[in-house]
Design an enzyme around this catalytic site. Structure first.
Site, mmCIF file in Angstrom:
data_model
loop_
_atom_site.group_PDB
_atom_site.id
_atom_site.type_symbol
_atom_site.label_atom_id
_atom_site.label_comp_id
_atom_site.label_asym_id
_atom_site.label_seq_id
_atom_site.Cartn_x
_atom_site.Cartn_y
_atom_site.Cartn_z
ATOM 1 N N CYS A 9 0.856 -1.181 0.000
ATOM 2 C CA CYS A 9 0.000 0.000 0.000
ATOM 3 C C CYS A 9 0.891 1.230 0.000
ATOM 4 O O CYS A 9 2.114 1.114 -0.122
ATOM 5 C CB CYS A 9 -1.004 -0.006 1.154
ATOM 6 S SG CYS A 9 -0.312 0.251 2.784
ATOM 7 N N CYS A 82 -4.474 -0.757 -1.835
ATOM 8 C CA CYS A 82 -4.977 0.595 -2.052
ATOM 9 C C CYS A 82 -4.796 0.940 -3.526
ATOM 10 O O CYS A 82 -3.910 0.405 -4.186
ATOM 11 C CB CYS A 82 -4.316 1.619 -1.126
ATOM 12 S SG CYS A 82 -2.651 2.102 -1.574
ATOM 13 N N CYS A 89 2.558 0.618 -8.643
ATOM 14 C CA CYS A 89 3.389 -0.557 -8.374
ATOM 15 C C CYS A 89 4.508 -0.637 -9.395
ATOM 16 O O CYS A 89 4.282 -0.491 -10.597
ATOM 17 C CB CYS A 89 2.538 -1.822 -8.427
ATOM 18 S SG CYS A 89 3.420 -3.306 -7.919
#
Length: 142
Positions: A9, A82, A89
Site C-alpha cells: 500500500c 490501495c 506498483c
C-alpha cells in the site's frame, strides 16, 4: 523455501500491516507474507495495532518498509490493498502474480478515537473476509 507474498500500500502503516498480520496467522504454511509501502510511514499506526490485538494478532513489532527492500529475492505474489499502490506498483518480473483489493485508508478517518476505531475495525474485518477467501482459493489450487 516458501514463496514470498508482498502486501503493498502507500504508507505501509495500516491496511498492508493488518493484511500481513492476517496472512501470517492464516497461511504461514503457504507463503512468507510481508508488507511494504510505496512511501512508507515512520511507524505502524497505533490504531491498526490496537484493532488487530483485539482479535489476537500482534503486529506491534512490525515496521514500515519500502517496496525496494524486497527486490533482492524473487517475489511470487504482490497484493495491492490501495488504489494508489496498484497504479504505482513498480514493474515486476512476468512470473509475479498480482492481485488488487481496494480498501479505504482508515488513517484518514476523522472524529474521536472511538469513532476512528469503528473505521479501523470495519477495514480490518473487510480485509479479513477478502483474505480468508484468497487463502481458501490458494489452498484449493494446491
Amino acid at each position: 523455501m516458501q514463496p514470498r507474498l508482498i502486501i503493498l500500500c502507500t504508507g505501509n502503516s495500516c491496511r498492508s500491516q493488518m493484511a500481513e498480520g492476517f496472512l501470517r496467522e492464516l497461511a504461514d504454511d503457504l507463503f512468507n507474507a510481508q508488507s511494504a509501502g510505496m512511501n512508507p510511514a515512520a511507524e505502524v499506526h497505533p490504531l491498526a495495532v490496537k484493532v488487530m490485538s483485539e482479535i489476537g494478532i500482534d503486529i506491534s513489532g512490525n515496521t514500515c518498509k519500502h517496496i525496494n527492500a524486497f527486490f533482492d529475492e524473487p517475489i511470487d505474489t504482490v497484493i495491492t490493498v490501495c488504489d494508489h499502490a496498484d497504479q504505482s506498483c513498480p514493474t515486476l518480473p512476468a512470473a509475479t502474480k498480482r492481485h488488487h483489493f481496494s480498501f479505504p485508508d482508515p488513517a484518514a478517518a476523522e472524529g474521536t478515537e472511538d469513532e476512528k476505531l469503528v473505521v479501523f475495525r470495519q477495514i480490518r474485518d473487510d480485509i479479513s473476509r477478502i483474505l480468508l477467501a484468497y487463502v481458501a482459493g490458494r489452498r484449493d489450487a494446491l
